[in-house]
Write an enzyme that holds these catalytic residues in place. Structure first.
Site, PDB file in Angstrom:
ATOM      1  N   ASP A   1       0.814  -0.014 -10.431  1.00 24.19           N
ATOM      2  CA  ASP A   1      -0.064   0.898 -11.161  1.00 24.19           C
ATOM      3  C   ASP A   1      -1.211   1.359 -10.252  1.00 24.19           C
ATOM      4  OD1 ASP A   1      -2.418  -0.886 -11.487  1.00 24.19           O
ATOM      5  OD2 ASP A   1      -1.068  -2.053 -12.760  1.00 24.19           O
ATOM      6  N   LYS A   2      -1.920   2.345 -10.711  1.00 26.86           N
ATOM      7  CA  LYS A   2      -2.911   3.013  -9.878  1.00 26.86           C
ATOM      8  C   LYS A   2      -3.988   2.063  -9.379  1.00 26.86           C
ATOM      9  CE  LYS A   2      -5.964   7.090  -9.976  1.00 26.86           C
ATOM     10  NZ  LYS A   2      -6.391   8.247 -10.803  1.00 26.86           N
TER      11      LYS A   2
END
Length: 331
Positions: free
Chosen positions: A199-200
């Site tokens: 994820d970011k």
């Protein structure tokens, strides 16, 4: 009596038309031929004889092969060659279809066409050119920084593939690598697919590959080990450890067992060893038990480790690493 005789004649006429028609069992059986020469042999047929019938081909075996019934192979015992190659780990189905379209796949020594079916244990070969094409596929390891998305960036976001440029190449780990390979990676990184997203807000090991079989091995649901070092916002107590290593559910579905270890007594740093990767799994599980993740760093996938690769840098995966990841498909 006249009306009864007329009705009987009418029924016989209708029955005869049904029997002679295209949809009759007799004519349907006559049209059940294989779609190509090899399938004809696999099902026990040769070419048409002088009287228009099909003859059994005794050259294809002694009649004792397992799976043969009445000298012919059943339809459900044949499957697409592209599917067979993918299951064997030779390549992905998409790659197999590309090779078949290019005339680089042989079954029993004969070139085949797309859609061709064979037995699961058929002798399937890839030509020298096809083998070279598969061998030339490259795989890249990126140390993704936080703030980058793994793929499909929205407006204003940056994809991790943007790190793959000449100035970020970690040449210390790529001594002896052909310069043509390095140039090809940086020239068209868009042809590489992400295997196992981060994820970011997370960072660490991210795999980008052209190799369909390797991608299937990593993300195909076969339980490849993924190791993460996680820092939380509070000290991890024994009660947390029991919960994290116990039976855990997310969205009503029980997760595969996690192996979670504390790195130091009373530490806020944990090591998670997972064999699945639900969306934001580690963050959500920690929140479930009262811990907030402040840093998530993936350090290993299978036997491939991030090692001393600097954040934002990339390197090509070695042949040994590629081979070991591919072999995980059959463990």
């Amino acid at each position: 009596r006249r009306d009864g005789a007329t009705a009987r004649r009418r029924r016989r006429t209708i029955d005869q038309r049904r029997e002679r028609g295209f949809g009759s069992e007799r004519n349907r059986a006559a049209t059940r031929t294989a779609t190509n020469a090899w399938e004809n042999r696999a099902r026990g047929f040769t070419s048409r004889s002088n009287d228009g019938a099909f003859a059994n081909d005794e050259r294809e075996g002694d009649g004792g092969d397992e799976g043969r019934r009445g000298g012919a192979w059943e339809d459900d015992e044949l499957e697409r060659v592209s599917k067979i190659l993918a299951r064997r780990g030779t390549c992905s189905r998409r790659e197999a279809e590309r090779l078949i379209e290019d005339g680089r796949v042989l079954v029993d020594g004969e070139t085949i066409e797309l859609g061709f079916k064979a037995r699961a244990n058929a002798r399937i070969e890839i030509t020298g050119e096809g083998t070279r094409w598969l061998r030339e596929k490259l795989t890249v390891i990126v140390n993704k920084p936080p703030g980058y998305v793994s793929n499909l960036p929205a407006e204003g976001e940056i994809a991790a593939a943007a790190c793959v440029e000449p100035r970020n190449a970690w040449m210390r780990a790529m001594e002896g690598t052909p310069m043509d390979d390095l140039k090809r990676v940086t020239r068209d990184v868009s042809s590489f697919n992400v295997c196992g997203r981060l994820d970011k807000d997370s960072r660490g090991l991210l795999i980008l590959t052209e190799d369909g079989a390797l991608a299937r091995s990593v993300i195909g649901g076969n339980g490849v080990l993924k190791k993460y070092v996680v820092t939380t916002d509070a000290d991890v107590r024994e009660s947390h450890m029991r919960s994290l290593n116990g039976r855990v559910q997310l969205d009503g579905v029980e997760l595969l067992p996690m192996n979670v270890q504390r790195l130091g007594h009373g530490s806020r740093t944990l090591e998670f060893n997972l064999r699945e990767g639900k969306n934001r799994q580690i963050r959500r599980v920690c929140e479930k038990f009262g811990l907030r993740v402040v840093d998530l760093h993936r350090v290993q996938i299978g036997d491939v480790q991030i090692g001393d690769l600097p954040e934002g840098a990339w390197r090509l995966m070695s042949e040994r690493e590629v081979r070991e990841l591919r072999e995980l498909e059959f463990e």
